[in-house]
Write a protein that holds these residues in place. Structure first.
Motif, PDB file in Angstrom:
ATOM      1  N   PHE A  34       0.869  -1.365   0.097  1.00 25.99           N
ATOM      2  CA  PHE A  34       0.038  -0.021   0.279  1.00 25.99           C
ATOM      3  C   PHE A  34       0.786   1.314  -0.001  1.00 25.99           C
ATOM      4  CE2 PHE A  34      -2.568   3.276   2.601  1.00 25.99           C
ATOM      5  CZ  PHE A  34      -3.353   3.672   1.550  1.00 25.99           C
ATOM      6  N   GLU A  38       0.547   4.135  -2.977  1.00 32.93           N
ATOM      7  CA  GLU A  38       0.371   5.310  -2.761  1.00 32.93           C
ATOM      8  C   GLU A  38       1.265   6.367  -3.425  1.00 32.93           C
ATOM      9  OE1 GLU A  38      -1.284   7.677  -0.661  1.00 32.93           O
ATOM     10  OE2 GLU A  38      -2.829   6.363   0.172  1.00 32.93           O
ATOM     11  N   THR A  41       0.710   6.292  -7.376  1.00 29.58           N
ATOM     12  CA  THR A  41      -0.480   6.786  -7.719  1.00 29.58           C
ATOM     13  C   THR A  41      -0.862   8.489  -7.221  1.00 29.58           C
ATOM     14  OG1 THR A  41      -1.756   6.038  -5.553  1.00 29.58           O
ATOM     15  CG2 THR A  41      -1.696   4.455  -7.419  1.00 29.58           C
ATOM     16  N   TYR A  42      -1.060   8.611  -5.973  1.00 28.86           N
ATOM     17  CA  TYR A  42      -1.342   9.960  -5.660  1.00 28.86           C
ATOM     18  C   TYR A  42      -0.043  10.724  -5.657  1.00 28.86           C
ATOM     19  CZ  TYR A  42      -6.145   9.455  -4.190  1.00 28.86           C
ATOM     20  OH  TYR A  42      -7.504   9.304  -4.134  1.00 28.86           O
ATOM     21  N   TYR A 132      -6.017   4.356 -11.704  1.00 26.78           N
ATOM     22  CA  TYR A 132      -5.730   4.602 -10.326  1.00 26.78           C
ATOM     23  C   TYR A 132      -6.592   4.275  -9.352  1.00 26.78           C
ATOM     24  CZ  TYR A 132      -2.023   7.781 -11.899  1.00 26.78           C
ATOM     25  OH  TYR A 132      -0.645   8.414 -12.363  1.00 26.78           O
ATOM     26  N   PHE A 136      -5.707   2.044  -6.169  1.00 28.68           N
ATOM     27  CA  PHE A 136      -5.835   2.306  -4.711  1.00 28.68           C
ATOM     28  C   PHE A 136      -6.918   1.917  -3.823  1.00 28.68           C
ATOM     29  CE2 PHE A 136      -7.587   5.653  -1.739  1.00 28.68           C
ATOM     30  CZ  PHE A 136      -6.370   5.743  -0.992  1.00 28.68           C
ATOM     31  N   VAL A 140      -6.308  -0.394  -0.106  1.00 28.81           N
ATOM     32  CA  VAL A 140      -6.726   0.028   1.254  1.00 28.81           C
ATOM     33  C   VAL A 140      -7.650  -0.769   1.792  1.00 28.81           C
ATOM     34  CG1 VAL A 140      -8.471   1.795   0.406  1.00 28.81           C
ATOM     35  CG2 VAL A 140      -7.047   2.123   2.536  1.00 28.81           C
ATOM     36  N   THR A 155      -2.505   2.043   8.788  1.00 24.62           N
ATOM     37  CA  THR A 155      -2.948   2.842   7.546  1.00 24.62           C
ATOM     38  C   THR A 155      -2.481   4.148   7.497  1.00 24.62           C
ATOM     39  OG1 THR A 155      -4.981   1.319   7.616  1.00 24.62           O
ATOM     40  CG2 THR A 155      -5.009   3.377   6.301  1.00 24.62           C
ATOM     41  N   SER A 159       0.116   5.176   4.406  1.00 23.76           N
ATOM     42  CA  SER A 159      -0.150   6.130   3.640  1.00 23.76           C
ATOM     43  C   SER A 159       0.356   7.514   3.111  1.00 23.76           C
ATOM     44  CB  SER A 159      -1.669   6.722   4.045  1.00 23.76           C
ATOM     45  OG  SER A 159      -1.482   7.601   5.336  1.00 23.76           O
ATOM     46  N   GLU A 162       2.790   8.649  -0.418  1.00 17.20           N
ATOM     47  CA  GLU A 162       2.397   9.952  -1.314  1.00 17.20           C
ATOM     48  C   GLU A 162       3.088  11.005  -1.080  1.00 17.20           C
ATOM     49  OE1 GLU A 162      -1.125  12.506  -0.732  1.00 17.20           O
ATOM     50  OE2 GLU A 162      -2.081  10.273  -0.451  1.00 17.20           O
ATOM     51  N   GLY A 406      -5.484  10.789   6.071  1.00 17.75           N
ATOM     52  CA  GLY A 406      -4.712   9.599   6.109  1.00 17.75           C
ATOM     53  C   GLY A 406      -5.874   8.769   6.697  1.00 17.75           C
TER      54      GLY A 406
END
Length: 526
Positions: A34, A38, A41-42, A132, A136, A140, A155, A159, A162, A406
């Motif tokens: 994850f 992150e 993607t972001y 995306y 994502f 998550v 988490t 996160s 990004e 987050g």
């Protein structure tokens, strides 16, 4: 007692089977996946601004038309969230994320050969935007299934990918452009995003089974022998019961013995086919998209919170540099302000995860406090003057943004909202509703800036949306408790109207045995 873990093979995938939520184990690998997803993607979306000037010069377009590339991408990413939920429930999280990684990489690679901004709208806006979403949201969701007590902390820390990506990708892409140009730099980014597919392969499914199902069943031979001996005394065999009278001492009539199967050679005289008792009941079919969450008042309030709060997520990062430039701050110092905001967001995410991991604590109230403080930060921006004033506001806003950004999606797994069982469907609907604000937020702030000729109006509009979001967030818990009390009262009313269940006579079993014995004597006399 130690938790037992056993991996079993399933069609096309291998799942981890636990007796309870592991709060670790393979979940740490999923958390790492994850983190990387992150970043790819972001992190890439937030760093895409390094290509803006190059695209404006190459395509001879305005800043607003180039900015629509990311606007379309974010809208498609959030608007197609229900599709991601349906595909994840149908094909599993692993295959969906791997397919999403291929779409993201394909869109970015083709965009490097684009000849117009419209080509960018299709490749990055639609193709990569869909990728995306498929990458994502399932990641998550499955991460929340691997953790319970540590869910908020893990988490939040994962996160931060990004945030670290903004630090590393923006200067790296800028330096790479000077060497090979923006097209080959964008091609390199697309190839790098293939790492999402590798991360998707690590998302092993998880199955939670109760402890009772893991215990070994007692052997059945002794029970069968016991009843055979009893039947020999009455000169009756289990296989020869065809008179239509079921003797209560037969293994098929003993409660709890679901594995004793009657012979299917001769049907009963009642005309009924023998029923096969399977050792394991059939698993219920999983709904591809559970819209029952829309009947949950607490989720509706939480969805409205996400809708209005999203208005305040974008404007500061878009308008902080123009605001600082309007105050006479140099371009380099304006970049430092944006970097400080990103650094503070990392600490905000970690701090929120640490606080929400404490027990006992009502997480929805902690989120409400963070949203209120975030609204104060948005109101403070227009009153800032000079470099240090904006720096303080940016650090404060970045920290509070990290506490909310987050945690707002993982909080769907809490019982105050919908719970972990319905989180997959709830997340799809929730992000879909957010897409409306994600598409309308930046243009709305831009219109206010054009009308008022003042960047402060953009921050005021974001603060107003955040305050409305706080109001709906404050209603989540009362709606949940009020609905539960109403359901409990309705259940009590139904039980009272139904009346007590009919009582059986004490000699019911004796009467049954007596009938069976009389029937046996009658058959012997014949």
């Amino acid at each position: 007692s130690k938790m037992t873990v056993k991996a079993v093979k399933m069609p096309c995938t291998s799942a981890n089977v636990y007796t309870k939520v592991p709060d670790g184990g393979w979940g740490w690998t999923v958390a790492f996946a994850f983190f990387v997803v992150e970043a790819l993607t972001y992190g890439i979306i937030k760093s895409f601004g390094v290509f803006f000037n190059d695209l404006m010069e190459s395509f001879d377009e305005t800043n607003s038309r180039i900015s629509w590339i990311i606007s379309i991408c974010v809208f498609v990413q959030t608007f197609t969230a229900p599709l991601s939920t349906v595909l994840s429930n149908r094909f599993g999280h692993r295959l969906v994320v791997m397919a999403g990684g291929l779409l993201v990489s394909t869109g970015m690679v083709i965009a490097s050969f684009a000849r117009s901004v419209v080509d960018m709208y299709v490749t990055i806006g639609i193709v990569s935007g869909l990728g995306y979403c498929l990458s994502f949201l399932p990641t998550v969701t499955i991460l929340s299934q691997y953790f319970d007590k540590r869910r908020s902390l893990v988490t939040a820390v994962a996160s931060t990918g990004e945030c670290f990506a903004v630090f590393s990708f923006a200067p790296a892409i800028t330096a790479l452009k000077e060497q090979i140009g923006w097209r080959y730099s964008m091609l390199s980014v697309g190839v790098l995003q293939l790492g999402i597919t590798a991360c998707g392969s690590l998302l092993r499914p998880i199955v939670i089974r109760e402890q009772e199902e893991v215990k070994a069943q007692p052997p059945e031979e002794s029970t069968e022998t016991k009843y055979m001996l009893e039947n020999e005394q009455t000169c009756t065999s289990i296989e020869s019961i065809d008179s239509g009278v079921d003797i209560t001492t037969s293994p098929s009539n003993v409660p709890g013995k679901t594995k004793a199967e009657p012979k299917s050679e001769e049907p009963k005289q009642h005309g009924q086919n023998p029923v096969e008792n399977n050792s394991t009941p059939p698993e219920p079919k999983t709904k591809l998209l559970d819209f029952s969450v829309m009947r949950d008042y607490s989720f509706i309030c939480y969805a409205f919170f996400g809708l209005f709060a999203t208005l305040g997520f974008f404007a500061p990062s878009l308008y902080i540099i123009p605001l600082s430039r309007s105050l006479g701050i140099s371009k380099d110092h304006s970049a430092y302000i944006l970097s400080a905001m990103a650094i503070a967001e990392v600490f905000g995410r970690i701090f929120a995860g640490w606080v929400l991991n404490k027990k006992p604590i009502r997480k929805i109230y902690i989120e409400l406090i963070c949203v209120i403080l975030l609204s104060v930060a948005l109101v403070a921006f227009p009153f800032a003057s000079g470099f240090w004033g904006l720096m303080i506001c940016s650090v404060y806003f970045g920290f509070m943004l990290g506490t909310v950004a987050g945690t707002h999606i993982p909080l769907l797994a809490e019982d105050d909202v919908v719970g972990i069982e319905r989180m997959s469907s709830a997340a799809g609907v929730y992000v879909f509703i957010q897409s409306l604000a994600g598409l309308a937020g930046p243009p709305l702030a831009g219109v206010l800036v054009d009308v008022t000729k003042n960047y402060s109006s953009a921050f005021y509009s974001c603060a107003a949306g955040m305050v409305l979001g706080a109001v709906f967030l404050a209603l989540v818990r009362p709606c949940k408790t009020g609905l539960c009390h109403h359901q409990q009262q309705q259940q009590k009313v139904e039980e009272s109207t139904a009346g007590p269940p009919p009582e059986l006579p004490d000699d019911f079993i004796d009467m049954d045995i007596g009938k069976a014995e009389n029937s046996g004597k009658g058959s012997d006399s014949v």
